[in-house]
Design a protein around this motif. Structure first.
Motif, mmCIF file in Angstrom:
data_model
loop_
_atom_site.group_PDB
_atom_site.id
_atom_site.type_symbol
_atom_site.label_atom_id
_atom_site.label_comp_id
_atom_site.label_asym_id
_atom_site.label_seq_id
_atom_site.Cartn_x
_atom_site.Cartn_y
_atom_site.Cartn_z
ATOM 1 N N THR A 3 11.962 22.757 -40.518
ATOM 2 C CA THR A 3 11.018 23.420 -41.470
ATOM 3 C C THR A 3 9.413 23.211 -41.457
ATOM 4 O O THR A 3 8.759 23.888 -41.901
ATOM 5 C CB THR A 3 11.153 23.298 -43.129
ATOM 6 O OG1 THR A 3 11.190 21.864 -42.994
ATOM 7 C CG2 THR A 3 13.052 23.338 -42.927
ATOM 8 N N PHE A 92 12.999 24.583 -48.813
ATOM 9 C CA PHE A 92 12.804 25.107 -47.838
ATOM 10 C C PHE A 92 10.843 25.006 -47.451
ATOM 11 O O PHE A 92 10.199 25.686 -47.846
ATOM 12 C CB PHE A 92 13.025 26.829 -47.741
ATOM 13 C CG PHE A 92 13.049 27.264 -46.242
ATOM 14 C CD1 PHE A 92 11.937 27.252 -45.271
ATOM 15 C CD2 PHE A 92 14.322 27.140 -45.103
ATOM 16 C CE1 PHE A 92 12.138 27.526 -43.652
ATOM 17 C CE2 PHE A 92 14.191 26.945 -44.012
ATOM 18 C CZ PHE A 92 12.818 27.248 -43.537
ATOM 19 N N GLY A 94 8.679 24.517 -45.739
ATOM 20 C CA GLY A 94 7.734 25.275 -44.022
ATOM 21 C C GLY A 94 8.136 27.009 -43.929
ATOM 22 O O GLY A 94 8.071 27.537 -44.983
ATOM 23 N N HIS A 95 8.503 26.597 -43.343
ATOM 24 C CA HIS A 95 9.092 28.303 -42.799
ATOM 25 C C HIS A 95 8.863 28.049 -41.437
ATOM 26 O O HIS A 95 10.467 26.828 -41.049
ATOM 27 C CB HIS A 95 7.692 29.076 -41.664
ATOM 28 C CG HIS A 95 7.409 28.626 -40.677
ATOM 29 N ND1 HIS A 95 6.502 28.072 -40.356
ATOM 30 C CD2 HIS A 95 7.740 29.850 -39.722
ATOM 31 C CE1 HIS A 95 5.946 27.209 -38.725
ATOM 32 N NE2 HIS A 95 6.988 28.662 -38.823
ATOM 33 N N ILE A 96 10.918 29.268 -41.078
ATOM 34 C CA ILE A 96 11.821 28.783 -40.673
ATOM 35 C C ILE A 96 11.508 28.215 -38.493
ATOM 36 O O ILE A 96 10.849 28.947 -38.343
ATOM 37 C CB ILE A 96 12.769 30.072 -39.917
ATOM 38 C CG1 ILE A 96 13.329 30.456 -41.333
ATOM 39 C CG2 ILE A 96 13.769 30.196 -39.138
ATOM 40 C CD1 ILE A 96 13.272 32.318 -41.293
ATOM 41 N N GLY A 135 -0.289 34.693 -41.131
ATOM 42 C CA GLY A 135 0.841 34.065 -40.945
ATOM 43 C C GLY A 135 1.000 32.630 -40.672
ATOM 44 O O GLY A 135 0.471 32.425 -40.425
ATOM 45 N N SER A 136 2.716 32.629 -40.288
ATOM 46 C CA SER A 136 2.971 31.318 -40.020
ATOM 47 C C SER A 136 2.517 30.599 -37.979
ATOM 48 O O SER A 136 2.675 31.476 -37.151
ATOM 49 C CB SER A 136 4.251 30.571 -40.331
ATOM 50 O OG SER A 136 4.745 30.702 -41.351
ATOM 51 N N THR A 138 4.057 27.020 -35.844
ATOM 52 C CA THR A 138 4.118 25.511 -35.492
ATOM 53 C C THR A 138 3.452 24.524 -34.254
ATOM 54 O O THR A 138 3.690 25.181 -33.376
ATOM 55 C CB THR A 138 5.649 25.091 -35.278
ATOM 56 O OG1 THR A 138 6.457 26.136 -36.517
ATOM 57 C CG2 THR A 138 5.545 23.831 -35.527
ATOM 58 N N SER A 143 3.920 22.986 -39.404
ATOM 59 C CA SER A 143 4.414 24.444 -40.203
ATOM 60 C C SER A 143 2.591 24.246 -40.695
ATOM 61 O O SER A 143 2.340 23.599 -41.929
ATOM 62 C CB SER A 143 4.987 24.412 -40.866
ATOM 63 O OG SER A 143 5.406 25.760 -41.859
ATOM 64 N N THR A 145 -0.422 28.023 -41.556
ATOM 65 C CA THR A 145 -1.118 29.280 -41.144
ATOM 66 C C THR A 145 -1.874 29.192 -40.575
ATOM 67 O O THR A 145 -3.138 28.812 -40.572
ATOM 68 C CB THR A 145 -1.363 29.022 -42.777
ATOM 69 O OG1 THR A 145 -0.892 29.075 -44.252
ATOM 70 C CG2 THR A 145 -1.953 30.665 -43.490
ATOM 71 N N ASP A 182 6.027 32.215 -34.594
ATOM 72 C CA ASP A 182 6.791 32.527 -35.796
ATOM 73 C C ASP A 182 8.211 33.340 -35.488
ATOM 74 O O ASP A 182 7.869 34.164 -34.811
ATOM 75 C CB ASP A 182 6.495 33.327 -36.930
ATOM 76 C CG ASP A 182 6.745 33.710 -38.568
ATOM 77 O OD1 ASP A 182 7.277 32.784 -38.981
ATOM 78 O OD2 ASP A 182 6.755 34.959 -38.476
#
Length: 197
Positions: A3, A92, A94-96, A135-136, A138, A143, A145, A182
């Motif tokens: 995440t 969940f 953070g993000h994938i 958007g995300s 890493t 994680s 923005t 992302d």
């Protein structure tokens, strides 16, 4: 799957080359909870635990990983961001994140905002990766923005907690970082542009 919410640090104790592979021995407070064959993200790179001890563990990186990440620049004493894979019953936050680094980027500027920091980053847009405003992204497994999103560059803002509890406090202008873009954006890019020869 991860995440992008960093759990802890690992400190590199030893680096051993074995043919084209590199073994990294790390000390971490997570070591006693790890199991052999477990996936663990190291600065955003998914590596498999191959050996465990009470206070340390070992992972192995193959040549493909060394070539496409900043692992070739790792040195003994470096602090690495760590995240275990997401539990199926977890939140969940953070993000994938897959732990599959898309490319290496470079820190182009660090601005102290009197309580937070803005990091400007650059990457080679010829590879085809893109960021989206708000958007995300890493960065070294964290994680974040994006803003000021443009071809080959973007910015992220780092709050004090993230600065202290990830290795952002060690980064300097010119340092290389691991970028995972992302996953949704990558699929859309592939659908609209297809495969390039």
């Amino acid at each position: 799957m991860f995440t992008g919410i960093i759990e802890s640090f690992g400190t590199i104790q030893k680096i051993t080359q074995d043919g084209s592979n590199f073994h990294f021995d790390l000390e971490s407070n997570l070591a006693s909870e790890l199991k052999i064959d477990q996936s663990l993200a190291h600065d955003g790179v998914c590596l498999t635990v191959v050996e465990t001890k009470p206070d340390s563990y070992r992972v192995t990186a193959i040549d493909e990983t060394i070539q496409k990440t900043n692992l070739s620049g790792w040195q003994v004493g470096k602090k690495v961001n760590l995240e275990r894979c997401m539990a199926a019953n977890g939140r969940f936050d953070g993000h994938i994140v897959q732990g599959h680094v898309d490319q290496v980027g470079k820190v182009s500027a660090i601005k102290d905002q009197d309580g937070s920091w803005v990091f400007d980053l650059e990457y080679d847009p010829a590879i085809g990766n893109v960021t989206v405003e708000k958007g995300s992204i890493t960065i070294n497994g964290t994680s974040l923005t994006c803003f000021n999103s443009r071809a080959g560059a973007f910015s992220v803002a780092i709050i004090p907690y993230t600065y202290e509890h990830t290795n952002f406090h060690q980064l300097k202008v010119g340092d290389q970082v691991n970028l995972e873009f992302d996953i949704v954006g990558k699929y859309i890019q592939r659908i609209t542009k297809g495969y390039t020869p």
